[in-house]
Design a protein around this motif. Structure first.
Motif, PDB file in Angstrom:
ATOM      1  N   PRO A 112       0.822  -1.212   0.000  1.00 40.61           N
ATOM      2  CA  PRO A 112       0.000   0.000   0.000  1.00 40.61           C
ATOM      3  C   PRO A 112       0.861   1.270   0.000  1.00 40.61           C
ATOM      4  O   PRO A 112       1.868   1.350   0.696  1.00 40.61           O
ATOM      5  CB  PRO A 112      -0.803  -0.130   1.298  1.00 40.61           C
ATOM      6  CG  PRO A 112      -0.918  -1.606   1.508  1.00 40.61           C
ATOM      7  CD  PRO A 112       0.382  -2.178   1.038  1.00 40.61           C
ATOM      8  N   GLY A 113       0.441   2.227  -0.825  1.00 38.94           N
ATOM      9  CA  GLY A 113       1.193   3.455  -0.958  1.00 38.94           C
ATOM     10  C   GLY A 113       2.129   3.465  -2.147  1.00 38.94           C
ATOM     11  O   GLY A 113       2.660   4.520  -2.510  1.00 38.94           O
ATOM     12  N   SER A 114       2.340   2.306  -2.770  1.00 37.00           N
ATOM     13  CA  SER A 114       3.161   2.259  -3.984  1.00 37.00           C
ATOM     14  C   SER A 114       2.403   2.920  -5.131  1.00 37.00           C
ATOM     15  O   SER A 114       1.184   3.091  -5.089  1.00 37.00           O
ATOM     16  CB  SER A 114       3.502   0.823  -4.349  1.00 37.00           C
ATOM     17  OG  SER A 114       2.324   0.114  -4.687  1.00 37.00           O
ATOM     18  N   HIS A 115       3.145   3.314  -6.165  1.00 34.92           N
ATOM     19  CA  HIS A 115       2.480   3.918  -7.320  1.00 34.92           C
ATOM     20  C   HIS A 115       1.482   2.950  -7.939  1.00 34.92           C
ATOM     21  O   HIS A 115       0.432   3.365  -8.436  1.00 34.92           O
ATOM     22  CB  HIS A 115       3.524   4.355  -8.357  1.00 34.92           C
ATOM     23  CG  HIS A 115       4.391   5.484  -7.891  1.00 34.92           C
ATOM     24  ND1 HIS A 115       3.911   6.749  -7.671  1.00 34.92           N
ATOM     25  CD2 HIS A 115       5.712   5.512  -7.575  1.00 34.92           C
ATOM     26  CE1 HIS A 115       4.894   7.536  -7.265  1.00 34.92           C
ATOM     27  NE2 HIS A 115       6.002   6.809  -7.195  1.00 34.92           N
ATOM     28  N   SER A 116       1.781   1.657  -7.916  1.00 31.04           N
ATOM     29  CA  SER A 116       0.852   0.670  -8.464  1.00 31.04           C
ATOM     30  C   SER A 116      -0.467   0.682  -7.704  1.00 31.04           C
ATOM     31  O   SER A 116      -1.547   0.635  -8.297  1.00 31.04           O
ATOM     32  CB  SER A 116       1.470  -0.729  -8.411  1.00 31.04           C
ATOM     33  OG  SER A 116       2.535  -0.847  -9.325  1.00 31.04           O
ATOM     34  N   SER A 117      -0.393   0.738  -6.383  1.00 22.63           N
ATOM     35  CA  SER A 117      -1.629   0.716  -5.596  1.00 22.63           C
ATOM     36  C   SER A 117      -2.428   2.002  -5.785  1.00 22.63           C
ATOM     37  O   SER A 117      -3.661   1.971  -5.869  1.00 22.63           O
ATOM     38  CB  SER A 117      -1.305   0.508  -4.114  1.00 22.63           C
ATOM     39  OG  SER A 117      -0.684   1.648  -3.553  1.00 22.63           O
ATOM     40  N   LEU A 118      -1.728   3.142  -5.882  1.00 22.41           N
ATOM     41  CA  LEU A 118      -2.427   4.415  -6.066  1.00 22.41           C
ATOM     42  C   LEU A 118      -3.094   4.480  -7.441  1.00 22.41           C
ATOM     43  O   LEU A 118      -4.245   4.910  -7.569  1.00 22.41           O
ATOM     44  CB  LEU A 118      -1.434   5.577  -5.913  1.00 22.41           C
ATOM     45  CG  LEU A 118      -0.749   5.704  -4.541  1.00 22.41           C
ATOM     46  CD1 LEU A 118       0.327   6.780  -4.594  1.00 22.41           C
ATOM     47  CD2 LEU A 118      -1.767   6.035  -3.455  1.00 22.41           C
ATOM     48  N   ALA A 119      -2.371   4.026  -8.471  1.00 20.15           N
ATOM     49  CA  ALA A 119      -2.930   4.042  -9.821  1.00 20.15           C
ATOM     50  C   ALA A 119      -4.100   3.072  -9.942  1.00 20.15           C
ATOM     51  O   ALA A 119      -5.103   3.366 -10.596  1.00 20.15           O
ATOM     52  CB  ALA A 119      -1.837   3.683 -10.836  1.00 20.15           C
ATOM     53  N   ALA A 120      -3.983   1.897  -9.302  1.00 19.70           N
ATOM     54  CA  ALA A 120      -5.073   0.920  -9.340  1.00 19.70           C
ATOM     55  C   ALA A 120      -6.330   1.488  -8.692  1.00 19.70           C
ATOM     56  O   ALA A 120      -7.437   1.353  -9.224  1.00 19.70           O
ATOM     57  CB  ALA A 120      -4.649  -0.367  -8.646  1.00 19.70           C
TER      58      ALA A 120
END
Length: 672
Positions: A112-120
């Motif tokens: 959580p907090g990674s760019h992947s999680s934010l973009a998802a």
């Protein structure tokens, strides 16, 4: 001069009230957007994207912003996000997609907090009414395995970055697995350098982050003295690790959200090498989900070409002639065949639309292998593309490549050659494939390979799995036979072909031979044909004993439709009332098939004849009829053969065949 506390407090109160009002107005605007979507759903002719309407809105915003003294670039950027979110809200409502009525589970690489999680989270906020559960995994491979196992509804993976380029590991996963792209998200990546509370920038000696983030910030990192770059599995994971090490000399490149959530200090912002740093993510599913025809779409392809001049230009010319705008093209080397490449191409348009469907049909005939990875909503950055005019009710797609027609078809241009290892099979060349019916022993297959090689054979055949009419007949050596065939092919420098009987055998057999054969008994094994369609490997398809030519080509279509264009057709005789031969060799099939399809056509005279004395005359007749090659059975010691000994050619027969072929091929101007 310090501000008056009373004045500062009043200003902040006004800001807070204004912010709440902005949120209320945005909610009010998006409620109106949903009403617009419901109206468009009722009127099926209205597109989701109305370019004229959006241009008018932008002009009004800029006019009002100028009057109020606001920056035009700032205003344009805010409106772009609002319009993008508005279109996304409309898509599931207009389509009436079942996905919007349930909660979904989506996997991503990271924490959580990674760019992947934010973009998802940003993408999925408008994709499912009931929301989505996000699950982080350590590796891209872990996400895909969870998707394939049914643990996830979707995988969300990065495919390319505007600074660092393509994500090779994700490209590989798309190639190796049967996956479908159903959506995309282009995420603006704001990288920051984060450290422990109280840490100073001049203390930092180690910077850790995902390798892609380190590449994106390489210029900034070079400006720091004596800093070691440390790859980490994830940007947010790198930030989290600082709390475990508690070392002020270690910093992490991550999102500002990841840093703030973990109580870290932001030591530097805007550290990417380019001001505009964007990562494109893909939403991937086990099954395709075609977008509504009214939604601007993008289609992703992967294809492989013959390695000679002009093939890439021809393939791209087909797309260009159809008016398909490319948004991405890149190549990836093929480890098994050095200096040959797979090409990844994205084009604007929906594969179901008439103009792109026609282009893909033509493109298949120019490729060795082509897979459509998916058509999905296309949300362009900057100027939006013009809406493609697609009918609300689409015609069913036509057969892709074989050009099967109930009436005689005109000659087809653009005949192809199929590469089998270094050997090309197809127009203008003649290829002899030979070897024993079955691999019986190491000595037998090695001696048989030397024998047929000396007679001019270019491809070694040998059965490891044998479908026999009697359950008590020799069934082959199985995987041991595959290994022996591979050894013989290497020793004599010949690519190899063997028969595949079941889907389950494909993973164990395909990596060890150069071409897979589908026997006559399996021509209508559609499950097997579909699996072979997913491979990037030549397939030799034999005509069924009672199959018409149309049925034969439709069987080939199962392989072609799966993406594998490397199909060679083989006429091997059909069952008729005549009993003088094992089967009736239908030589008329050769010119007729060449008129109906672009695929190479070879002949198997051994199974048609059933007797050694008849094989060579039938083989010569096939060459005279224009066959692209022959596949014959030959054995160094036919009297001891465990399979089809009566039709196996001897060393002398192979020499006689070679002598007979030379004048026929020379008269046709064909090389051998």
């Amino acid at each position: 001069m310090h501000p008056n506390p009373d004045t500062l407090g009043a200003a902040r109160t006004l800001i807070d009230e204004t912010d709440r009002e902005i949120i209320r107005l945005l909610a009010r605007r998006f409620d109106a957007v949903r009403s617009v979507a419901q109206a468009k759903a009722t009127d099926g002719d209205r597109p989701i994207l109305d370019n004229d309407r959006e241009r008018g809105v932008l002009a009004a915003w800029l006019r009002d912003a100028e009057a109020l003294g606001l920056s035009a670039p700032f205003t344009r950027r805010v409106l772009k996000e609002i319009l993008s979110h508005s279109r996304r809200l409309q898509e599931p409502l207009v389509e009436g997609s079942p996905a919007s009525a349930r909660r979904i589970t989506v996997g991503y690489q990271g924490v959580p907090g990674s760019h992947s999680s934010l973009a998802a989270a940003h993408l999925l906020a408008t994709r499912s009414v009931r929301g989505a559960d996000l699950r982080g995994y350590a590796l891209f491979q872990d996400v895909v395995e969870a998707l394939q196992a049914g643990t996830l509804d979707y995988a969300f993976l990065p495919i390319e970055n505007s600074i660092g380029g393509a994500i090779a590991d994700v490209n590989r996963l798309l190639i190796d697995n049967t996956l479908h792209i159903v959506d995309e998200e282009v995420w603006e990546v704001d990288q920051v350098l984060a450290g422990l509370p109280g840490a100073a920038l001049d203390q930092v000696r180690t910077v850790r982050s995902h390798p892609a983030a380190l590449v994106q910030c390489e210029g900034y990192l070079r400006g720091l003295e004596e800093v070691v770059r440390q790859p980490w599995f994830d940007t947010a994971g790198a930030a989290e690790s600082l709390l475990e090490d508690r070392d002020p000399a270690i910093a992490a490149i991550c999102s500002e959200e990841a840093a703030r959530a973990r109580g870290l200090d932001v030591l530097a912002t805007g550290i990417a090498d380019q001001e505009r740093n964007e990562t494109r993510f893909l939403l991937i599913a086990r099954e395709p989900e075609g977008p509504d025809p009214r939604v601007p779409a993008k289609t992703s392809l992967v294809f492989r070409l013959n390695h000679h001049e002009g093939t890439l230009a021809r393939a791209l010319g087909i797309l260009s002639a159809a008016g398909a705008n490319l948004t991405r093209i890149e190549s990836r080397p093929l480890p098994a065949t050095p200096w040959e490449y797979l090409f990844f191409v994205d084009v604007e348009g929906n594969q179901a639309s008439p103009h792109l469907a026609r282009a893909l049909k033509e493109l298949r005939s120019a490729c060795n292998h082509l897979r459509v990875l998916g058509s999905y909503p296309h949300r362009a950055r900057g100027a939006e593309p013009a809406m493609e005019q697609v009918p609300a009710v689409l015609e069913p797609p036509a057969p892709l490549s074989c050009a099967v027609e109930p009436e005689p078809a005109p000659p087809r241009p653009g005949r192809v050659r199929v590469n089998v290892g270094p050997i090309q099979v197809g127009e203008g060349a003649f290829v002899l494939m030979a070897g024993p019916c079955a691999v019986e022993s190491r000595d037998q297959i090695l001696e048989g390979a030397r024998m047929v090689r000396a007679a001019g054979a270019a491809i070694l055949r040998g059965g490891a799995f044998k479908p026999r009419t009697s359950p008590y007949a020799f069934q082959g050596l199985g995987l041991e036979g595959v290994a022996l065939l591979k050894e013989a092919g290497r020793e004599t420098g010949m690519p190899t072909v063997t028969e595949i009987l079941t889907q389950e055998d494909i993973p164990d057999v395909a990596p060890h031979v150069d071409m897979l054969q589908v026997g006559a008994r399996n021509m209508h094994n559609f499950a097997l044909l579909k699996e072979l369609g997913r491979l990037d490997k030549p397939i030799l398809l034999k005509r069924g004993m009672s199959a018409t030519l149309k049925e034969f080509l439709l069987a080939a279509e199962y392989i072609l439709a799966g993406g594998n264009q490397r199909v060679i057709l083989c006429e091997r005789g059909i069952r008729t009332f005549e009993t003088a031969t094992r089967a009736t060799l239908d030589l008329s099939a050769v010119p007729v098939l060449k008129r109906m399809t672009h695929l190479p056509v070879i002949v198997d005279p051994s199974h048609a004849a059933g007797e050694r004395e008849l094989v060579v005359p039938l083989a010569l007749a096939a060459a005279a009829a224009g066959a692209d090659g022959l596949i014959v059975e030959a054995h160094p010691w036919p009297e001891t053969a465990l399979c089809d000994k009566a039709q196996a050619l001897t060393r002398e027969d192979m020499a006689a065949l070679a002598a007979g072929l030379r004048p026929i091929l020379a008269s046709q101007g064909r090389a051998w």
